[in-house]
Scaffold this active site. Sequence first.
Site, PDB file in Angstrom:
ATOM      1  N   ASP A  13      13.123  -7.773  -2.194  1.00  0.00           N
ATOM      2  CA  ASP A  13      13.600  -9.063  -2.713  1.00  0.00           C
ATOM      3  C   ASP A  13      14.365  -9.841  -1.637  1.00  0.00           C
ATOM      4  O   ASP A  13      14.981  -9.240  -0.756  1.00  0.00           O
ATOM      5  CB  ASP A  13      14.496  -8.798  -3.923  1.00  0.00           C
ATOM      6  CG  ASP A  13      14.701 -10.050  -4.766  1.00  0.00           C
ATOM      7  OD1 ASP A  13      13.921 -11.013  -4.614  1.00  0.00           O
ATOM      8  OD2 ASP A  13      15.644 -10.063  -5.571  1.00  0.00           O
ATOM      9  N   HIS A  30       8.009 -14.945   3.071  1.00  0.00           N
ATOM     10  CA  HIS A  30       7.060 -13.872   2.750  1.00  0.00           C
ATOM     11  C   HIS A  30       6.353 -13.380   4.023  1.00  0.00           C
ATOM     12  O   HIS A  30       6.094 -12.191   4.173  1.00  0.00           O
ATOM     13  CB  HIS A  30       6.038 -14.344   1.718  1.00  0.00           C
ATOM     14  CG  HIS A  30       6.661 -14.706   0.392  1.00  0.00           C
ATOM     15  ND1 HIS A  30       7.571 -13.898  -0.230  1.00  0.00           N
ATOM     16  CD2 HIS A  30       6.524 -15.799  -0.404  1.00  0.00           C
ATOM     17  CE1 HIS A  30       7.965 -14.470  -1.372  1.00  0.00           C
ATOM     18  NE2 HIS A  30       7.345 -15.626  -1.488  1.00  0.00           N
ATOM     19  N   LEU A 124       1.203   9.285   5.542  1.00  0.00           N
ATOM     20  CA  LEU A 124       1.993   8.539   4.547  1.00  0.00           C
ATOM     21  C   LEU A 124       1.034   7.842   3.584  1.00  0.00           C
ATOM     22  O   LEU A 124       0.036   7.262   4.013  1.00  0.00           O
ATOM     23  CB  LEU A 124       2.845   7.477   5.259  1.00  0.00           C
ATOM     24  CG  LEU A 124       3.635   6.530   4.351  1.00  0.00           C
ATOM     25  CD1 LEU A 124       4.987   7.137   3.968  1.00  0.00           C
ATOM     26  CD2 LEU A 124       3.886   5.185   5.022  1.00  0.00           C
TER      27      LEU A 124
HETATM   28  C1  FPP Z   1      10.498 -11.229  -3.516  1.00  0.00           C
HETATM   29  O1  FPP Z   1      11.252 -12.175  -2.830  1.00  0.00           O
HETATM   30  C2  FPP Z   1       9.279 -10.962  -2.838  1.00  0.00           C
HETATM   31  C3  FPP Z   1       8.029 -11.185  -3.333  1.00  0.00           C
HETATM   32  C4  FPP Z   1       7.749 -11.727  -4.663  1.00  0.00           C
HETATM   33  C5  FPP Z   1       6.860 -10.924  -2.534  1.00  0.00           C
HETATM   34  C6  FPP Z   1       6.995  -9.757  -1.600  1.00  0.00           C
HETATM   35  C7  FPP Z   1       5.929  -9.856  -0.608  1.00  0.00           C
HETATM   36  C8  FPP Z   1       6.054  -9.496   0.681  1.00  0.00           C
HETATM   37  C9  FPP Z   1       7.225  -8.868   1.308  1.00  0.00           C
HETATM   38  C10 FPP Z   1       4.949  -9.740   1.553  1.00  0.00           C
HETATM   39  C11 FPP Z   1       4.078  -8.540   1.596  1.00  0.00           C
HETATM   40  C12 FPP Z   1       3.108  -8.727   0.572  1.00  0.00           C
HETATM   41  C13 FPP Z   1       1.835  -8.654   0.716  1.00  0.00           C
HETATM   42  C14 FPP Z   1       1.096  -9.799   0.238  1.00  0.00           C
HETATM   43  C15 FPP Z   1       1.166  -7.459   1.311  1.00  0.00           C
HETATM   44  P1  FPP Z   1      11.592 -13.530  -3.557  1.00  0.00           P
HETATM   45  O2  FPP Z   1      10.552 -14.523  -3.231  1.00  0.00           O
HETATM   46  O3  FPP Z   1      11.772 -13.293  -5.034  1.00  0.00           O
HETATM   47  O4  FPP Z   1      12.946 -13.905  -2.888  1.00  0.00           O
HETATM   48  P2  FPP Z   1      14.150 -14.716  -3.544  1.00  0.00           P
HETATM   49  O5  FPP Z   1      14.736 -13.826  -4.611  1.00  0.00           O
HETATM   50  O6  FPP Z   1      15.085 -14.899  -2.400  1.00  0.00           O
HETATM   51  O7  FPP Z   1      13.598 -15.998  -4.070  1.00  0.00           O
END
Ligand code: FPP
Length: 248
Positions: A13, A30, A124
Site C-alpha cells: 500500500d 505503481h 521461491l
Molecule cells: C496500493 O497502493 C497498491 C495497489 C492497488 C497496486 C499495487 C501494485 C503494484 C505495486 C504494482 C505491481 C503490480 C503489478 C501489476 C504486477 P494505493 O494505490 O492504494 O496507494 P494509496 O493508498 O497511497 O492511494
Amino acid sequence: MIAVPNHVAIVMDGNGRWATQRFLPRIAGHKQGVKSLRRCVEACVVRGIKVLTIFAFSSENWNRPSDEVSGLMELLAMSLAAEVPRLQANGVRLYFAGDRGRLSAKVQAGLAKAEAETAGNRRLVLNVCFNYGGRWDIAQAARKLVERGEEITELALDRAMSLAYVPDPDLLIRTGGEMRLSNFLLWQAAYSELHFSVKFWPEFDEAALDEALAFFATRERRFGLTSSQLVAQTGAPAHLDGHSVKAA
Ligand code: FPP
C-alpha cells in the site's frame, strides 16, 4: 538462530500517496511499486524465504478511476514481459491467484504463459493476487465443494482455496501506515503474525524487510496452545524453531 518465515504475504500500500507527494500521477507510484517489488523478491530469495504472496489488484480496485484501472492492467502485462527473464534467473515460480474471468483475453493469456514458463523454478514461489478478494476466495472454494457434492468442512474448504498448494503465511506485512487486512487472505491469515510499516510501498527496501523479519523472529507462535505446551512439544519456544504448521 533467527527464524525466517517460510511464507511472507504483503499488502503493497501507498503507491498513490508516494506519487502524489511528488506531484506525479498515481500510475507513476505503481510503476515505482513494480521496482520495489523486484527488489523485495530478490531480497526474499537471498534470505531463504520460500513463498511470497502479494496483493497486486483487489476485487474492489475496479472501482478506481478507469484510467488507473487500465494503467494497472497495462502495467501487469508490461511487467510480465519485462520481469519473467529475471524471475527465471532467480529461480522464481509465478502463480496468479484471483478471478481471471473478468480480465481481458490478452491478460489471461499472459498470466498463463508466465506461469508455464516459470513452472520448473523452485527457489521461491511468487503468488500474485490479482482481481483477488479474501471473501471471493472463500466463496469460490465453497462453490467448488458444492459442485463436487463434498461436505463443507474446514479441511475440505482449506484444500479448495486458491493458495492450497502452499502453507499459510507466517508473516503478513502491510506498508503505507494503515492497519487493516482490506479483504486479503482472510482465511489463510488466521495465525499469521501481522507487521505494519509506515513506509509507502515504493520505499519498502531491504532494511524495511529486515525490520519485519526481526519482528517476526521475536514472536512466539502458539497456534492456540500455551507456551509450556509448545516447549513440551518441540523442546524449544516456537519462535526459535521456525515452525510453520497449519493449526490443527
Ligand atoms: C496500493 O497502493 C497498491 C495497489 C492497488 C497496486 C499495487 C501494485 C503494484 C505495486 C504494482 C505491481 C503490480 C503489478 C501489476 C504486477 P494505493 O494505490 O492504494 O496507494 P494509496 O493508498 O497511497 O492511494
